[in-house]
Design a protein around this motif. Structure first.
Motif, PDB file in Angstrom:
ATOM      1  N   SER A   1      19.499   4.233   0.339  1.00 26.43           N
ATOM      2  CA  SER A   1      19.813   5.545  -0.075  1.00 26.43           C
ATOM      3  C   SER A   1      19.086   5.924  -1.352  1.00 26.43           C
ATOM      4  O   SER A   1      18.842   5.090  -2.242  1.00 26.43           O
ATOM      5  N   ILE A   2      19.380   7.187  -1.592  1.00 32.07           N
ATOM      6  CA  ILE A   2      18.666   7.722  -3.016  1.00 32.07           C
ATOM      7  C   ILE A   2      19.801   6.894  -4.015  1.00 32.07           C
ATOM      8  O   ILE A   2      19.133   6.519  -5.184  1.00 32.07           O
ATOM      9  N   ASP A   3      20.842   6.744  -4.002  1.00 29.76           N
ATOM     10  CA  ASP A   3      21.637   6.290  -4.862  1.00 29.76           C
ATOM     11  C   ASP A   3      21.341   4.678  -5.035  1.00 29.76           C
ATOM     12  O   ASP A   3      21.352   4.438  -6.255  1.00 29.76           O
ATOM     13  N   ASP A   4      21.112   4.130  -3.873  1.00 23.23           N
ATOM     14  CA  ASP A   4      20.837   2.553  -4.265  1.00 23.23           C
ATOM     15  C   ASP A   4      19.430   2.589  -4.872  1.00 23.23           C
ATOM     16  O   ASP A   4      19.237   1.716  -5.682  1.00 23.23           O
ATOM     17  N   LEU A   5      18.592   3.353  -4.486  1.00 21.92           N
ATOM     18  CA  LEU A   5      17.070   3.175  -5.193  1.00 21.92           C
ATOM     19  C   LEU A   5      17.287   3.452  -6.730  1.00 21.92           C
ATOM     20  O   LEU A   5      16.589   2.833  -7.650  1.00 21.92           O
TER      21      LEU A   5
ATOM     22  N   SER B   1       0.799  -1.442  -0.012  1.00 20.23           N
ATOM     23  CA  SER B   1       0.026   0.034   0.160  1.00 20.23           C
ATOM     24  C   SER B   1       0.761   1.289   0.022  1.00 20.23           C
ATOM     25  O   SER B   1       0.341   2.104  -0.862  1.00 20.23           O
ATOM     26  N   LYS B   2       2.043   1.088   0.718  1.00 15.11           N
ATOM     27  CA  LYS B   2       2.853   2.539   0.652  1.00 15.11           C
ATOM     28  C   LYS B   2       3.386   2.834  -0.678  1.00 15.11           C
ATOM     29  O   LYS B   2       3.398   3.797  -0.979  1.00 15.11           O
ATOM     30  N   LEU B   3       4.075   2.021  -1.239  1.00 19.09           N
ATOM     31  CA  LEU B   3       4.341   2.085  -2.593  1.00 19.09           C
ATOM     32  C   LEU B   3       3.352   2.553  -3.665  1.00 19.09           C
ATOM     33  O   LEU B   3       3.571   3.136  -4.662  1.00 19.09           O
ATOM     34  N   ASP B   4       2.136   1.965  -3.302  1.00 19.59           N
ATOM     35  CA  ASP B   4       0.958   2.473  -4.116  1.00 19.59           C
ATOM     36  C   ASP B   4       0.796   3.843  -4.086  1.00 19.59           C
ATOM     37  O   ASP B   4       0.006   4.262  -5.250  1.00 19.59           O
ATOM     38  N   GLU B   5       0.888   4.530  -3.385  1.00 19.18           N
ATOM     39  CA  GLU B   5       0.804   5.906  -3.129  1.00 19.18           C
ATOM     40  C   GLU B   5       1.926   7.011  -3.544  1.00 19.18           C
ATOM     41  O   GLU B   5       1.640   8.212  -3.483  1.00 19.18           O
ATOM     42  N   VAL B   6       2.856   6.239  -4.021  1.00 15.87           N
ATOM     43  CA  VAL B   6       4.051   7.059  -4.587  1.00 15.87           C
ATOM     44  C   VAL B   6       3.758   7.399  -6.004  1.00 15.87           C
ATOM     45  O   VAL B   6       3.528   6.477  -6.838  1.00 15.87           O
ATOM     46  N   PRO B   7       3.869   8.664  -6.291  1.00 13.77           N
ATOM     47  CA  PRO B   7       3.555   9.056  -7.530  1.00 13.77           C
ATOM     48  C   PRO B   7       4.652   8.512  -8.729  1.00 13.77           C
ATOM     49  O   PRO B   7       5.910   8.649  -8.214  1.00 13.77           O
ATOM     50  N   GLY B   8       4.535   8.023  -9.891  1.00 12.15           N
ATOM     51  CA  GLY B   8       5.296   7.673 -10.710  1.00 12.15           C
ATOM     52  C   GLY B   8       5.700   6.098 -10.602  1.00 12.15           C
ATOM     53  O   GLY B   8       6.520   5.737 -11.482  1.00 12.15           O
TER      54      GLY B   8
ATOM     55  N   GLY C   1      14.962   0.679 -14.120  1.00 14.93           N
ATOM     56  CA  GLY C   1      13.500   1.439 -14.376  1.00 14.93           C
ATOM     57  C   GLY C   1      13.512   2.756 -13.509  1.00 14.93           C
ATOM     58  O   GLY C   1      12.525   3.514 -13.687  1.00 14.93           O
ATOM     59  N   MET C   2      14.431   3.005 -12.346  1.00 15.60           N
ATOM     60  CA  MET C   2      14.400   4.024 -11.619  1.00 15.60           C
ATOM     61  C   MET C   2      15.458   5.146 -12.071  1.00 15.60           C
ATOM     62  O   MET C   2      16.408   4.930 -13.008  1.00 15.60           O
ATOM     63  N   ASN C   3      15.159   6.334 -11.428  1.00 17.67           N
ATOM     64  CA  ASN C   3      16.266   7.483 -11.829  1.00 17.67           C
ATOM     65  C   ASN C   3      16.406   8.421 -10.328  1.00 17.67           C
ATOM     66  O   ASN C   3      15.540   7.802  -9.430  1.00 17.67           O
ATOM     67  N   GLU C   4      17.359   9.128 -10.450  1.00 19.18           N
ATOM     68  CA  GLU C   4      17.394  10.110  -9.326  1.00 19.18           C
ATOM     69  C   GLU C   4      16.135  10.776  -8.772  1.00 19.18           C
ATOM     70  O   GLU C   4      15.882  10.897  -7.574  1.00 19.18           O
ATOM     71  N   LYS C   5      15.326  11.305  -9.917  1.00 14.87           N
ATOM     72  CA  LYS C   5      14.125  12.075  -9.484  1.00 14.87           C
ATOM     73  C   LYS C   5      13.105  10.999  -8.653  1.00 14.87           C
ATOM     74  O   LYS C   5      12.474  11.440  -7.539  1.00 14.87           O
ATOM     75  N   LEU C   6      12.933   9.738  -9.148  1.00 15.91           N
ATOM     76  CA  LEU C   6      12.088   9.057  -8.548  1.00 15.91           C
ATOM     77  C   LEU C   6      12.499   8.494  -7.170  1.00 15.91           C
ATOM     78  O   LEU C   6      11.638   8.400  -6.484  1.00 15.91           O
ATOM     79  N   ALA C   7      13.758   8.347  -7.209  1.00 15.59           N
ATOM     80  CA  ALA C   7      14.292   8.038  -5.887  1.00 15.59           C
ATOM     81  C   ALA C   7      13.636   8.950  -4.546  1.00 15.59           C
ATOM     82  O   ALA C   7      13.590   8.691  -3.834  1.00 15.59           O
ATOM     83  N   ARG C   8      14.153  10.122  -5.188  1.00 18.70           N
ATOM     84  CA  ARG C   8      13.986  11.169  -4.064  1.00 18.70           C
ATOM     85  C   ARG C   8      12.398  11.194  -3.717  1.00 18.70           C
ATOM     86  O   ARG C   8      12.016  11.582  -2.504  1.00 18.70           O
ATOM     87  N   THR C   9      11.583  11.177  -4.872  1.00 20.44           N
ATOM     88  CA  THR C   9      10.024  10.984  -4.513  1.00 20.44           C
ATOM     89  C   THR C   9       9.703   9.987  -3.603  1.00 20.44           C
ATOM     90  O   THR C   9       8.949  10.255  -2.608  1.00 20.44           O
TER      91      THR C   9
END
Length: 610
Positions: A588-592, A558-565, A597-605
């Motif tokens: 960390s943001i770097d690990d995410l 449920s928590k991931l479902d709420e994350v935009p993108g 399929g991920m990038n730094e912007k989505l990691a911060r989100t």
């Protein structure tokens, strides 16, 4: 008046072979018989028994003779023709006092229309002398379908209904590409090549698997020598399938030749016949047929009646027939069968040796088969008694052959779901179960949730939705007076007043009906109550299962479902890389950002959202 009419008709009977028909006062044929001498045979029914054997037979006559109101007869040239006509008339009229096929059913055959250029292999219940080859009759269509499935797995004949026109090829279907059809529609096979496949099918059904095997091996060798390796591989697969079937039949080679072995078990008015088919020293098949109307008949008469009924419509008559009991009039029946086969047929009762061992095996199969048949019948009768009892207890207009059970599952108003289960004839039918995610009710309100579920179900029924268009004869709600009242409100609002609704409360297993504040008085040992409990418990189980599934999915994702993108693919990639929502939160943001399929912007989100 009756006596005078009967006496007049008796005096008119000729001393010739023929068939006689007894009719009751409604002019219904109640018995058909044949005779060498119509006068003597028909008069014997109205004479007193002269021996103990006649007395035993007369139990049936004591019930039938007083009902005879009229006598009709048909003269034939010979007793053999009378025998054939007797069989025809019994099938036509299905008389009450004749031994007859159970329920008057027509047994299915396998038909190969060999008179056509591109023969098909079909199921039919009509045996017509139209030039086709027939195999059977089979005890059930399901048994016949299994036979077709077996031969279809081995031989690539067509199973479509296409009208094939010479010189007008069409695109072949999937069966052709799977090597299960030679594709006559596409012009890829000649009439002669296709006829060869049909010939092998017929040989196989006749029990001549060794001939089929020999021909297939010859074809495989020829295809290999001509470098047609793909065709040779197909022949190899066919050979392997035939060899497997032959291997499974080896233990049956206790009697040589071709013969049918027939035995039966009897109880009251029912006789259960088991027939084993022996072809080329192997048991190539077996079948069963049920007759009724055999009460007070001795074994010989029952066996005689079966032989006449069975072989009058059988396209395949073997040269030898082994019977459990001797038949009446063996000479006449032997001549009749020989004429049908167009070669001599022998009928015998084995008393010793390998034939007796084989007969003992068939007798035991008949005994056990009859026990299973009776068990199945008694189970259906028991279910019918239970449903009848339920109908009486609830004062239902119709028999409750379809019962729908409803329940709600929720925890403090979260992940709330509803369930609908269906029981047909007292048995659950899971393919008709339905589940509902509650959409309109917030918080803990079982009554409103039940109302939503029932409304959604019956609104679809009213729109004639194919998946919902079968109404129940009874609706069962898991609950007491409150739940029952809530559901009745919805049905009345939808103008559905003809379907009975009851509630079954768990605490004391009390049954509530509309308009009665007190529960019905039903004994705790009642089978009808036990059926209601099974429906209620199944609805509860189905609702709980769906609720747990949603709750598990919700707590983990449920928590991931709420994350935009973050959609399903990224969600799956994150969980695969990091294992859990907790690990994702700690990463960390770097690990995410390194996850596919991920990038730094989505990691911060994600970090901000979690």
């Amino acid at each position: 008046m009756r006596q005078e009419r009967i006496e007049t008709q008796l005096n008119m009977l000729p001393a010739l072979p023929g068939v006689y028909l007894f009719k009751d006062i409604q002019d219904t044929v109640i018995y058909v018989g044949k005779a060498v001498n119509l006068t003597n045979r028909v008069r014997s029914y109205f004479n007193p028994p002269s021996s103990d054997a006649d007395q035993a037979t007369s139990f049936k006559l004591q019930r039938m003779v007083p009902l005879i109101h009229d006598i009709d007869f048909i003269i034939t040239d010979t007793e053999q023709k009378a025998l054939i006509l007797e069989n025809t008339l019994i099938k036509k009229y299905n008389p009450k006092y004749n031994v007859r096929l159970k329920d008057g059913k027509t047994y299915p055959y396998l038909k190969i229309d060999v008179q056509n250029d591109w023969p098909t292999v079909r199921v039919t219940r009509s045996y017509i002398e139209d030039g086709s080859r027939y195999f059977g009759p089979f005890a059930s269509a399901s048994l016949l379908r299994k036979t077709i499935k077996t031969i279809k797995r081995i031989f690539p004949f067509r199973s479509c209904h296409k009208t094939l026109l010479t010189g007008k090829p069409s695109v072949p279907c999937l069966q052709y590409h799977m090597h299960r059809c030679l594709g006559p529609c596409s012009g890829n096979v000649t009439v002669e090549e296709y006829a060869d496949v049909i010939k092998q099918v017929i040989l196989f059904l006749e029990g001549k698997q060794e001939i089929v095997l020999r021909e297939l091996k010859g074809k495989m060798k020829a295809a290999s020598q001509n470098l047609h390796y793909e065709k040779a591989a197909l022949y190899r697969d066919q050979i392997e399938a035939v060899e497997n079937i032959i291997e499974g039949q080896k233990n049956a080679a206790v009697v040589k030749g071709e013969q049918d072995v027939i035995a039966f078990a009897q109880n009251n008015d029912i006789a259960y016949f088991e027939i084993f088919f022996i072809r080329n020293n192997k048991i190539t098949g077996r079948d069963f047929i049920v007759l009724d109307g055999v009460k007070d008949e001795d074994e010989g008469k029952v066996m005689t009646a079966f032989i006449k009924l069975y072989y009058s419509s059988s396209p395949a008559i073997p040269p030898n027939i082994l019977l459990q009991y001797p038949i009446d009039e063996p000479d006449i029946i032997t001549k009749w069968l020989s004429k049908l086969r167009e070669s001599y047929v022998t009928i015998s009762v084995p008393h010793r040796g390998a034939k007796k061992q084989l007969m003992d095996m068939v007798v035991e199969n008949a005994r056990q088969g009859f026990e299973l048949y009776q068990l199945k019948k008694s189970m259906s009768l028991e279910t019918m008694d239970t449903l009848t009892n339920l109908r009486e207890l609830l004062s239902l207009k119709d028999m409750p052959t379809r019962i729908e059970g409803y329940d709600i599952s929720t925890i403090q108003g979260t992940y709330s779901v509803g369930s609908m289960v269906v029981f047909r004839n007292g048995v659950p039918t899971p393919q008709e179960y339905r589940r509902f995610k509650i959409k309109t009710v917030q918080g803990l309100d079982d009554f409103s949730m039940l109302q939503e579920v029932v409304r959604r179900r019956f609104e679809k029924y009213l729109t004639h939705d194919k998946k919902w268009n079968t109404p129940p004869e009874l609706i069962l709600i898991d609950g007491g007076k409150g739940q029952l009242h809530a559901v009745r409100e919805v049905l009345e609002d939808l103008n559905i007043n003809a379907i009975p609704v009851i509630g079954l409360a768990k605490e004391r297993e009390e049954v509530f009906v509309p308009g009665n504040s007190k529960p019905l008085s039903i004994p705790q040992t009642s089978k009808a109550l036990h059926l209601l409990e099974r429906v209620r418990d199944e609805a509860h189980r189905f609702a709980i299962g769906y609720h747990r599934s949603l709750r598990h999915r919700g707590t983990t994702l449920s928590k991931l479902d709420e994350v935009p993108g973050i959609g399903p693919k990224r969600k799956k990639a994150l969980l695969k890389a990091l294992g859990s929502v907790s690990n994702i939160r700690e990463a960390s943001i770097d690990d995410l950002a390194k996850v596919e399929g991920m990038n730094e912007k989505l990691a911060r989100t994600i970090k901000e959202s979690l």
